[in-house]
Design an enzyme around this catalytic site. Structure first.
Site, PDB file in Angstrom:
ATOM      1  CG  ASP A 175      32.076  38.734  47.315  1.00  0.00           C
ATOM      2  OD1 ASP A 175      31.123  39.194  46.675  1.00  0.00           O
ATOM      3  OD2 ASP A 175      33.259  39.015  47.095  1.00  0.00           O
TER       4      ASP A 175
ATOM      5  CG  ASP B  63      37.023  37.045  46.268  1.00  0.00           C
ATOM      6  OD1 ASP B  63      36.439  37.387  45.217  1.00  0.00           O
ATOM      7  OD2 ASP B  63      36.731  36.003  46.892  1.00  0.00           O
TER       8      ASP B  63
ATOM      9  CG  ASP C  77      34.515  41.151  43.091  1.00  0.00           C
ATOM     10  OD1 ASP C  77      33.414  41.110  42.502  1.00  0.00           O
ATOM     11  OD2 ASP C  77      34.974  40.196  43.740  1.00  0.00           O
TER      12      ASP C  77
END
Length: 1002
Positions: free
Chosen positions: A434, A738, A742
């Site tokens: 990310d 996070d 996900d």
């Protein structure tokens, strides 16, 4: 008489009036209390009320009456989701009254109140099955087949030895086997016991999550173990429900109850279905719950009491090594059987002689006891060869290496939740990461703000800033106030809140933060839509309390997404203007230019909603919006990220950035972090949008996946699709995440890396490793440790197999040729102990170096033993076999010693060869084997202990170890011969070998 009767009537009327008045006062007061605290309490047939004295704790505490609900009925109601029982209880507000909870301010939270609630309802902790004690691990280690065989041999040897030589001298052989077995079992049990305790500590840390509760009118974060019955808990997307309870209020609250019910569909929680179960996950929306059961009284607690956790996790590497161990063990068994057969044939044919040169087998003249003693000795020697051949140290080395690396990784901000992740990370070929919070600091700073087609800069007047504030007030209906200040780039109105909220103007607080508490003060929420990862926006429909207009739809999100919904806009003077196509293109250019400066562009818009037939439609308007403004946020890259990315590239690991930002912003940040270089082609080969990637065919995705470095405007599904595609292409994939969404990608990846700070509980539970500081540099640290684990195990394999080959060849040749093995049972068991424990400890504690990250990743399916390892292994084993066989057949003439001293020389030289070869094993390819030696104090300590114990065995344990004392010259000869292992190792390392792997085991 009449006056008296009038007086009595008057008195009765006054009394009646007083009674009626008093009754009405009581009714009025009761209504006020009920209006404040909720509906009337249910009948006593459903509630058992027990008035408890409250310990005030101090003179300052107010006395509180605590009413206890029938715990069993309440627990069963929530557990069974019995709505009829819920109605009989009077609803959630009635239960709140009974539990002594103010639905707005929560419980008092005083120490006395919390203690009393825990005493009555229990603490929010689960009774775990008792952990296995040390004795259990001793029994498990004793169940090993070879240990059982050795124990049988020890008993037989003890019996015949004591019968033949008496108790004083007859116990040596059997006792030595027994002592060696006890040592091996003890070391194995201690290692497994410590590993189990380590897992328990890590599990406890992972379970101690933070929960937001309302106490004494204030929100506060507490440990999940401190939640009590009556607490009001704030739940948001990604949170874990900490206890059983009931829904108080909220919007669009959905939970995943698959962990409890097995159903994968998300369950909507509202007034019609208010039941919340402990251990479930919030997948969408937000809300408040009233805790009704904690700990073992919850459904989760009941399930936990039936579960026995098995901490003996076997990793894939351990499983492969078990196969290798089995293969080598079979080879060793074959050699042992041949040795047994040869020795028995030599014995019964009269070719075996004692130390005086006499035949041991004398046919019918030999005593049965002497014959059995000789046979037992032969069998014990064969069994010992078999034991030495088995590389028992391999699983132990893996366990020690993984346990050691787990502790070190914890210090480096990485919490390992699954043991196999340590080794798998060393084989990773691709890391999908990310952007926000991982590559960047997640500290938003406003660098640009556009009102209409003009930017507010340093020269913008305070009047215009206040005009912006006025626009916000008119559009939203909030009496928002702020403090005007000037920064380097613009005039702003300061606010507080999340990292993003802190960076935005006060007028944008509502749109960006969706601060529900502030909205409630002036507006009534009709409908709330959480952030949609595909549409890249969120919105809310509110009815304002102080305005004539009915309601308003408000949106905030990605600038280009919001722009597509707008038909009007405000300029900096507060004038409302229509937006034509030309102006829309101008706004698009503004957004693109901001994005190319690596800014996150967020736009805000609204639309008035008219009533239809006196009703407000519970639907957010998505067309004809009015654009209020565009904000450019800068999220700086973390220090050291560029260096970490370059290290990964040098290690042969590809970095792919997956972000929700638009293409221009994503490309700019990728350049800044070093993921993209100026030489990369700036087209869809390197940067692609999630929607385009999603629309590719499977063949196209597989073809283009290696060229894609950045995926912008991606959804969690796009991340999952990328992981699946990479795995189909043969990559070992690590993924960072996070958010709750996900979780699928984290589970699908070979290694899931969740964020410890920003990560939700769902993400953490779906991951293998938790990055405690949310820093990409820590991800690289995990990669280094993964490589180190694999490398250390390779070192130990080379070291142990060298001993296996040398010991087998020496004993086999000596047994076949002379009828006796040069190394006794005790000596071989001592060498085996070196291999199993000390060698594993010494080589398992080597820390990662900068050189290890420069090597390419090794595939999980590839074998362990490389050409380099075979070169080192065979060269050392060949040297040891040659030297020891020379001493075996010519040692008496070379050194001028008797048979016992010669055997001691063989044993001493063999042990010191392993000591020197342990240094060689520190480096598989490099000649300099002493680099970083003094940094590993444990290695030096183990080497020192090995030498001291060897000295004691030779000089002081003559009967026990079957040795004779050596003089200084003989000691120097043993050490000198063994020291030649170093130059031989250096010489053979100069021989180039192919990097290809020679053989495939496991």
């Amino acid at each position: 008489m009449c006056k008296k009767e009038d007086f009595l009537v008057s008195k009765r009327w006054r009394m009646a009036f007083t009674v009626i008045y008093f009754t009405r006062v009581l009714i009025s007061l009761s209504k006020k209390i009920l209006m404040k605290n909720g509906p009337p309490l249910p009948t006593l047939s459903h509630i058992a009320v027990d008035v408890q004295p409250v310990d005030n704790g101090s003179s300052n505490d107010k006395s509180v009456c605590f009413f206890e609900v029938d715990t069993k009925k309440l627990n069963d109601m929530v557990r069974n989701k019995n709505f009829e029982a819920f109605i009989r209880f009077g609803g959630v507000k009635a239960l709140a009254v009974v539990l002594g909870t103010d639905i707005k301010n929560g419980i008092s939270g005083s120490e006395a109140d919390l203690t009393h609630r825990k005493n009555v309802f229990g603490a929010n902790k689960y009774q775990k099955p008792p952990a296995k004690g040390f004795i259990s691990y001793v029994f498990e280690a004793s169940k090993d087949t070879t240990i059982i065989v050795l124990l049988a041999c020890a008993i037989l040897s003890l019996a015949f030895g004591i019968k033949q030589h008496g108790c004083k001298d007859g116990w040596y052989d059997g006792g030595s086997i027994l002592v060696a077995v006890i040592l091996v079992v003890a070391v194995s049990a201690v290692t497994n016991f410590k590993q189990s305790r380590q897992f328990e500590k890590l599990s406890a840390k992972g379970s101690d999550i933070k929960v937001e509760v309302v106490r004494d009118g204030r929100r506060q974060l507490i440990s999940i173990f401190e939640v009590v019955v009556g607490d009001i808990v704030h739940l948001r997307t990604g949170d874990q429900v900490p206890a059983d309870g009931l829904f108080l209020e909220g919007h669009s609250l959905k939970v995943d109850e698959s962990s409890m019910t097995g159903e994968s569909d998300h369950v909507e929680i509202d007034e019609r279905n208010p039941f919340l179960l402990s251990g479930t996950k919030v997948m969408d929306g937000f809300g408040f719950m009233l805790v009704t059961s904690v700990g073992m009284n919850t459904m989760w607690g009941e399930m936990m009491s039936l579960i026995i956790c098995d901490m003996d996790e076997q990793t894939p590497l351990q499983a492969r090594l078990s196969k290798l161990t089995s293969f080598i063990g079979k080879a060793g068994l074959a050699v042992a059987v041949v040795v047994l057969a040869v020795l028995l044939i030599r014995y019964f044919t009269g070719n075996t002689k004692d130390d005086l040169g006499n035949k041991e087998f004398k046919g019918s003249r030999i005593k049965f006891g002497d014959m059995m003693n000789s046979i037992v000795g032969i069998v014990a020697a064969a069994v010992t060869i078999f034991v030495v051949a088995i590389p028992e140290g391999l699983p132990l080395a893996v366990t020690l290496t993984l346990a050691y690396s787990m502790n070190c990784m914890m210090a480096d901000h990485a919490l390992v939740r699954k043991l196999s992740a340590c080794e798998t990370m060393g084989s990773a070929t691709t890391i999908c990461t990310d952007k926000t919070g991982t590559l960047t600091l997640n500290e938003m700073k406003v660098t640009q703000f556009w009102l209409g087609k003009e930017t507010m800069n340093e020269g913008t007047s305070s009047e215009i800033a206040l005009n912006v504030l006025d626009i916000f007030q008119q559009a939203v209906g909030l009496n928002t106030t702020g403090t005007i200040f000037k920064s380097d780039s613009a005039t702003f109105v300061e606010i507080s809140g999340s990292p993003t909220e802190k960076a935005i103007l006060s007028w944008a607080t509502f749109y960006l933060g969706m601060n529900i508490d502030e909205i409630k003060q002036t507006s009534e929420i009709i409908h709330f839509e959480a952030f949609n990862s595909v549409k890249k926006r969120s919105g809310v429909l509110v009815k304002r309390k102080k305005r004539d207009k009915a309601a308003c739809s408000h949106w905030k999100g990605a600038a280009e997404m919001i722009l597509a919904l707008c038909s009007n806009y405000y300029d900096k003077l507060g004038m409302l203007k229509a937006m034509d196509e030309e102006e829309r293109l101008q706004f698009g250019t503004i957004i693109k230019n901001m994005a190319e400066k690596s800014l996150r562009c967020i736009a805000f818009a609204y639309k008035e909603v008219a009533e239809e037939s006196g009703q407000i439609l519970e639907k957010l308007e998505e067309t004809g919006l009015t654009l209020l403004g565009i904000v450019g946020l800068k999220d700086p890259c973390r220090p050291g990220v560029r260096t970490a990315v370059e290290s990964c590239k040098a290690a042969g690991v590809n970095i792919k950035m997956i972000t929700g930002d638009n293409v221009h912003t994503a490309r700019a940040i990728a350049f800044e972090c070093g993921i993209l270089s100026p030489d990369d082609e700036l087209d869809n080969e390197a940067v692609v949008e999630g929607e385009n990637f999603r629309n590719y065919s499977l063949e196209e995705r597989i073809e283009k996946i290696d060229k894609i470095n950045v995926m912008a405007r991606s959804s969690p599904f796009d991340k999952l699709l990328m992981v699946q595609t990479l795995k189909k292409k043969g990559h070992i994939v690590a993924v960072t995440g996070d958010g709750t969404n996900d979780a699928p990608a984290l589970r699908e990846a070979n290694i899931g890396l969740s964020m410890g700070i920003q990560g939700t509980e769902v993400a953490k539970e779906s991951s293998d490793i938790v990055i405690l500081d949310d820093n990409f540099t820590s991800v690289v640290t995990v990669l280094r440790w993964g490589r180190c684990v694999y490398n250390n195990i390779q070192k130990f394999i080379q070291f142990q197999l060298t001993i296996n080959v040398a010991a087998l060849v020496i004993n086999f040749v000596a047994a076949v040729s002379s009828g006796k093995v040069p190394l006794t049972t005790v000596q071989l068991l001592w060498v085996n102990l070196i291999m199993d424990t000390m060698g594993a400890l010494a080589l398992a504690t080597e820390k990662p170096t900068n050189d290890i990250i420069a090597k390419p990743p090794v595939g999980q399916s590839e074998p362990f033993i490389t050409r380099v390892m075979w070169r080192n292994l065979l060269s050392q084993a060949l040297y040891q076999v040659m030297v020891l066989l020379v001493i075996q057949f010519k040692g008496r003439y070379i050194f001028g010693v008797d048979e016992k001293v010669k055997k001691t020389l063989i044993f001493n030289t063999f042990v010191f060869c392993q000591v020197f070869n342990e240094f060689n094993a520190r480096e598989l390819e490099k000649i300099n084997i002493f680099k970083g030696l003094f940094k590993n104090k444990l290695f030096l300590m183990i080497i020192g202990c090995t030498i001291v114990i060897q000295l004691v065995m030779v000089e002081f344990l003559k009967k026990f170890a079957s040795t004779e004392r050596l003089d200084w010259g003989q000691w120097c000869a043993c050490i000198g011969i063994a020291a030649l292992s170093w130059p031989i190792g250096w010489l053979f390392k100069c021989i180039p070998v192919s990097g290809k792997l020679l053989a495939k085991q496991g």
